[in-house]
Design a protein around this motif. Structure first.
Motif, PDB file in Angstrom:
ATOM      1  N   VAL A 119      25.775   5.838   6.584  1.00 20.99           N
ATOM      2  CA  VAL A 119      25.153   6.901   7.385  1.00 20.99           C
ATOM      3  C   VAL A 119      25.787   8.255   7.071  1.00 20.99           C
ATOM      4  N   LEU A 120      27.104   8.301   6.962  1.00 14.30           N
ATOM      5  CA  LEU A 120      27.795   9.563   6.691  1.00 14.30           C
ATOM      6  C   LEU A 120      27.465  10.108   5.305  1.00 14.30           C
ATOM      7  N   ASP A 121      26.997   9.233   4.422  1.00 14.07           N
ATOM      8  CA  ASP A 121      26.575   9.678   3.080  1.00 14.07           C
ATOM      9  C   ASP A 121      25.529  10.784   3.150  1.00 14.07           C
ATOM     10  N   SER A 122      24.689  10.722   4.174  1.00 17.06           N
ATOM     11  CA  SER A 122      23.579  11.669   4.273  1.00 17.06           C
ATOM     12  C   SER A 122      23.971  12.974   4.960  1.00 17.06           C
ATOM     13  N   LYS A 123      25.187  13.052   5.445  1.00 14.21           N
ATOM     14  CA  LYS A 123      25.633  14.250   6.161  1.00 14.21           C
ATOM     15  C   LYS A 123      26.260  15.251   5.195  1.00 14.21           C
ATOM     16  N   LYS A 124      26.015  16.520   5.440  1.00 17.39           N
ATOM     17  CA  LYS A 124      26.530  17.576   4.569  1.00 17.39           C
ATOM     18  C   LYS A 124      27.948  17.978   4.977  1.00 17.39           C
ATOM     19  N   ASN A 125      28.647  18.577   4.027  1.00 16.38           N
ATOM     20  CA  ASN A 125      29.984  19.145   4.253  1.00 16.38           C
ATOM     21  C   ASN A 125      31.005  18.105   4.701  1.00 16.38           C
ATOM     22  N   LEU A 126      30.856  16.874   4.191  1.00 15.27           N
ATOM     23  CA  LEU A 126      31.830  15.830   4.476  1.00 15.27           C
ATOM     24  C   LEU A 126      32.386  15.285   3.165  1.00 15.27           C
ATOM     25  N   GLU A 127      33.686  15.061   3.158  1.00 15.48           N
ATOM     26  CA  GLU A 127      34.333  14.370   2.046  1.00 15.48           C
ATOM     27  C   GLU A 127      34.817  13.032   2.589  1.00 15.48           C
TER      28      GLU A 127
ATOM     29  N   MET B 206      32.837  24.813   5.993  1.00 14.21           N
ATOM     30  CA  MET B 206      34.106  24.128   5.767  1.00 14.21           C
ATOM     31  C   MET B 206      33.860  22.628   5.585  1.00 14.21           C
ATOM     32  N   ILE B 207      34.409  22.062   4.528  1.00 13.51           N
ATOM     33  CA  ILE B 207      34.258  20.636   4.267  1.00 13.51           C
ATOM     34  C   ILE B 207      35.245  19.847   5.125  1.00 13.51           C
ATOM     35  N   LYS B 208      34.732  18.860   5.840  1.00 16.83           N
ATOM     36  CA  LYS B 208      35.560  18.036   6.717  1.00 16.83           C
ATOM     37  C   LYS B 208      35.912  16.735   6.001  1.00 16.83           C
ATOM     38  N   LYS B 209      37.195  16.428   5.959  1.00 17.80           N
ATOM     39  CA  LYS B 209      37.643  15.206   5.293  1.00 17.80           C
ATOM     40  C   LYS B 209      37.695  14.076   6.318  1.00 17.80           C
ATOM     41  N   VAL B 210      36.986  12.992   6.019  1.00 16.24           N
ATOM     42  CA  VAL B 210      36.846  11.866   6.949  1.00 16.24           C
ATOM     43  C   VAL B 210      37.299  10.590   6.260  1.00 16.24           C
TER      44      VAL B 210
ATOM     45  N   ALA C   9      24.376   2.169  16.150  1.00 14.98           N
ATOM     46  CA  ALA C   9      25.773   2.457  16.475  1.00 14.98           C
ATOM     47  C   ALA C   9      26.388   3.383  15.430  1.00 14.98           C
ATOM     48  N   SER C  10      26.072   3.148  14.168  1.00 11.45           N
ATOM     49  CA  SER C  10      26.623   3.968  13.092  1.00 11.45           C
ATOM     50  C   SER C  10      26.122   5.408  13.173  1.00 11.45           C
ATOM     51  N   GLU C  11      24.855   5.587  13.521  1.00 12.00           N
ATOM     52  CA  GLU C  11      24.313   6.938  13.692  1.00 12.00           C
ATOM     53  C   GLU C  11      25.042   7.676  14.823  1.00 12.00           C
ATOM     54  N   PHE C  12      25.294   6.972  15.910  1.00 13.20           N
ATOM     55  CA  PHE C  12      25.991   7.575  17.037  1.00 13.20           C
ATOM     56  C   PHE C  12      27.404   7.987  16.639  1.00 13.20           C
ATOM     57  N   ILE C  13      28.112   7.097  15.942  1.00  8.48           N
ATOM     58  CA  ILE C  13      29.488   7.382  15.521  1.00  8.48           C
ATOM     59  C   ILE C  13      29.505   8.549  14.539  1.00  8.48           C
TER      60      ILE C  13
END
Length: 248
Positions: free
Chosen positions: A21-29, A1-5, A197-201
């Motif tokens: 950082v979130l660019d590298s994560k899968k299933n995120l819009e 499921m794609i999560k919208k952030v 901090a960004s990795e943690f968030i």
């Protein structure tokens, strides 16, 4: 499921780093919101003004809302309003059981003490800390615990930073090498790199069951005098320093 952030305040220093950082994560819009776009970011931009409730209806479409707004401003009244009226307007639009708010706050809400954890009482001693404490209070009172996490960060530092004590010292390094402080230099703070901090968030975004309040403290703590000494040794310079007798 794609999560919208969506990252509110995503054009700013921390927000833009979280986006990278979130660019590298899968299933995120991923989208970001601010009053004006950041030309460096290649994400969907949504113009949102937290003080204009009609612009916040768009938040309802997102699974996770990261709020990086409410940073210190000049004049301070804007910071205060973003942390009071602005937070109220966000809460009004976090209405679905699946919506989550990640509120970025500060460990300054604890005030001066030798030790604290997430259960320690708040004792904000500055306008900025009081504004953040007010924002937290609204969230705790008006959102179910499953719908939010409050992340209290220690002082950020990192490349391209334009505000804060380290930025101030480095700017002086390349200009007049004169430093002026409204305390005796013994103000001690903990520091965390913006990328850490960004990795943690980002990890919090991916953790669906994360609730409640968390402190995020970096591994290093320094006084103002310590920081100056480190930079003087690193760059082999000596600053002209002016302190007051006021305890921080």
């Amino acid at each position: 499921m794609i999560k919208k952030v969506i990252i509110i305040g995503g054009a700013g220093y921390l927000g833009s780093n979280i986006a990278r950082v979130l660019d590298s994560k899968k299933n995120l819009e991923l989208s970001y919101a601010d009053v004006a776009p950041n030309p460096v970011l290649n994400h969907d931009f949504i113009k949102i003004d937290l003080l204009e409730p009609s612009t916040l209806d768009q938040l309802k479409a997102f699974d996770v809302v990261i709020n990086c707004s409410g940073q210190l401003t000049t004049p301070f009244n804007l910071c205060y309003r973003l942390n009071t009226d602005g937070i109220y307007n966000i809460i009004e639009n976090i209405i679905s059981p699946s919506n989550r708010l990640l509120q970025i706050s500060t460990v300054a809400v604890y005030g001066t003490r030798d030790y604290c954890d997430e259960l320690s009482p708040l004792n904000p001693e500055t306008n900025y800390a009081m504004a953040n404490a007010a924002a937290e209070s609204q969230i705790l009172l008006n959102l179910p615990s499953a719908n939010f996490s409050i992340l209290r960060l220690s002082n950020l530092y990192g490349g391209a930073q334009t505000r804060g004590i380290i930025s101030y010292i480095l700017k002086s390094l390349f200009t007049d090498r004169q430093l002026h402080f409204n305390n005796n230099g013994n103000l001690k703070r903990s520091y965390i790199h913006v990328e850490d901090a960004s990795e943690f968030i980002a990890g919090c975004v991916l953790e669906p069951n994360l609730e409640d309040v968390y402190n995020l403290k970096g591994p290093d703590s320094f006084t103002v005098i310590d920081l100056i000494d480190i930079i003087e040794k690193e760059f082999d310079v000596v600053f002209k320093k002016e302190f007051t007798d006021i305890r921080p």
